[in-house]
Design an enzyme around this catalytic site. Structure first.
Site, PDB file in Angstrom:
ATOM      1  N   LYS A 206      37.591  28.684  45.553  1.00  0.00           N
ATOM      2  CA  LYS A 206      37.301  29.847  46.390  1.00  0.00           C
ATOM      3  C   LYS A 206      36.524  29.465  47.652  1.00  0.00           C
ATOM      4  O   LYS A 206      35.952  28.388  47.737  1.00  0.00           O
ATOM      5  CB  LYS A 206      36.511  30.879  45.580  1.00  0.00           C
TER       6      LYS A 206
HETATM    7  C1  PLP Z   1      40.043  33.302  41.135  1.00  0.00           C
HETATM    8  C2  PLP Z   1      40.327  34.735  40.999  1.00  0.00           C
HETATM    9  C3  PLP Z   1      39.770  35.519  39.976  1.00  0.00           C
HETATM   10  C4  PLP Z   1      39.007  34.971  38.832  1.00  0.00           C
HETATM   11  O1  PLP Z   1      37.944  34.242  39.131  1.00  0.00           O
HETATM   12  P1  PLP Z   1      37.383  33.175  38.050  1.00  0.00           P
HETATM   13  O2  PLP Z   1      36.011  32.961  38.580  1.00  0.00           O
HETATM   14  O3  PLP Z   1      38.265  31.988  38.151  1.00  0.00           O
HETATM   15  O4  PLP Z   1      37.392  33.816  36.728  1.00  0.00           O
HETATM   16  C5  PLP Z   1      40.023  36.871  39.961  1.00  0.00           C
HETATM   17  N1  PLP Z   1      40.786  37.433  40.892  1.00  0.00           N
HETATM   18  C6  PLP Z   1      41.355  36.725  41.867  1.00  0.00           C
HETATM   19  C7  PLP Z   1      42.173  37.422  42.883  1.00  0.00           C
HETATM   20  C8  PLP Z   1      41.163  35.344  41.945  1.00  0.00           C
HETATM   21  O5  PLP Z   1      41.766  34.650  42.910  1.00  0.00           O
END
Ligand code: PLP
Length: 427
Positions: A206
């Protein structure tokens, strides 16, 4: 494309830049905050030997700064973006018998979090923004629908001026998934603050990362208390009383608390978020200046171009085959590009194909006589299917330079020139 064609491109190969957003800028700031936590030996958020206002220095600073940056009243740090989704759905009282509208084109946990709470995800089309298509909420809402999950896909805010009134007139709660678009704005306002609740992720891929981690925001004190209780065994400990006085009874919650070391890294990264966005936006506009007029390339529609995060550029080509040839030509010229991004249509994922939940009794799909039922088959999503197999995605990152952007733009122009007859004939 043959090597023959390639060698005719008037460009010298340039080494591929490494992709990476928050991860690529981990540095002294993260180190300093992590060391501070380690030296304090207070790795747990709730240190009973301290007064409530001094407990969980990193988690509470992270939450305070997230509120300030995003423009929300309350924030809560949790263990992951997926945990944040579950906590929000629980806070919104989504459970067995309920339906939640969610884009078919979305991240795994947008679907699985709803199923984990016993509710049924109702899949919706996306449009050329690659976000939830206007009109879908109205089309899909039923008396059982409780909420809509609006995901802001890869840095770009969904068209909230249209979607929010649509959801509200259907009487639905709105949960915004901002995991892929933290800090993005729509008409000057940060995503996550348009609906009832918003979530973020600090997973490694992210824009801001702590390896793992999540955060949610809301303006509603009641939802905040429910979220706190859901993430901490039903408890509402004294530091949260300082944010908002308790008004609800305890209930059985999960345990999704963030620890102080994760919070230290997440805090340093949150402070870098707008810098990351600015860097990507600058490079993205350098590239777009070179390629946005090219015949045969149709760009992802961005509802508010002033607010996107700029870390990926999408353009559609006429067909799947043309997009494959185009991206192959770019790869051969060392331009990073992708045909998928980790997001797939939910109906083509294993867990949807099996429709299995850890116990059949929890399954929101068990009343369907046939599977896949209508609404869970690719034929039910002509709009989405017509878009997601023919785009090329160009990732940008913190290690990309303006010279990389220049090269990417020039290479795309050259490949477009080479392929123009194919691009325009559509095969
Ligand atoms: C990465 C992601 C998540 C989940 O996040 P995690 O921290 O990996 O559990 C949820 N929604 C979207 C759109 C994502 O890209």
């Amino acid at each position: 494309m043959s090597n023959n064609t390639l060698s005719s491109l008037p460009i010298t190969l340039r080494p591929r830049p490494k992709v990476g957003l928050g991860e690529a800028v981990i540095g002294r700031e993260e180190e300093a905050l992590v060391l501070e936590v380690l030296r304090s030996k207070r790795l747990f958020r709730y240190s009973y030997d301290l007064v409530p206002s001094e407990q969980g220095k990193m988690t509470s600073t992270l939450e305070r700064e997230a509120c300030k940056l995003m423009g929300s009243r309350f924030a809560l740090a949790v263990t992951s973006g997926t945990a944040a989704l579950e906590v929000c759905l629980a806070a919104l009282e989504v459970g067995p018998g309920d339906e939640v509208i969610v884009p078919a084109w979305s991240w795994i946990s947008c679907f699985t979090a709803i199923v984990r709470l016993g509710a049924r995800p109702v899949l919706a089309e996306v449009d050329d923004t690659l976000n939830l298509a206007p009109g879908e909420i109205t089309r899909l809402a039923s008396p059982k629908t409780k909420a809509v999950l609006i995901m802001h896909y890869q840095g770009v805010a969904a068209d909230m001026d249209v979607l929010v009134p649509e959801a509200r007139s259907a009487g639905l709660r709105i949960l915004e998934d901002c995991a892929q678009s933290p800090g993005a704005t729509y008409r000057g306002r940060r995503v996550g603050t348009f609906g009832d609740m918003g979530i973020y992720s600090f997973q490694i891929n992210k824009s801001m990362t702590a390896g793992e981690g999540g955060l949610l925001v809301t303006d509603d004190a009641r939802l905040y208390e429910r979220a706190v209780r859901m993430h901490d065994l039903g408890l509402y400990r004294p530091p949260h009383e300082l944010q908002s006085a308790s008004r609800l009874p305890a209930f059985c919650g999960a345990q999704y608390r963030m620890n102080e070391i994760t919070a230290a890294v997440a805090l340093a990264q949150l402070r870098k978020l707008d810098g990351i966005r600015a860097h990507c936006r600058r490079l993205s506009s350098l590239i777009l200046d070179k390629i946005s007029d090219l015949p045969g390339l149709t760009f992802r529609k961005i509802p508010d171009p002033a607010g996107d995060s700029g870390f990926e550029i999408y353009f559609y080509l006429a067909t799947h085959e043309v997009a494959t040839a185009f991206s192959q030509a770019l790869h051969e010229r060392n331009v990073n590009c992708a045909r998928t991004t980790g997001t797939y249509c939910q109906y083509s994922r294993d867990y949807c194909i099996t429709r299995a939940v850890y116990t059949e009794r929890m399954s929101p799909f068990r009343d369907f006589a046939e599977w896949p039922a209508a609404g869970y088959r690719s034929v039910d999503f002509p709009k989405t299917e017509g878009l997601v197999h023919r785009f090329v995605c160009l990732p940008l990152g913190m290690l990309y330079t303006p010279e990389d952007a220049d090269y990417i733009g020039e290479t795309i122009r050259a490949v477009q020139r080479e392929m123009e007859p194919v691009l325009l004939s559509g095969n």
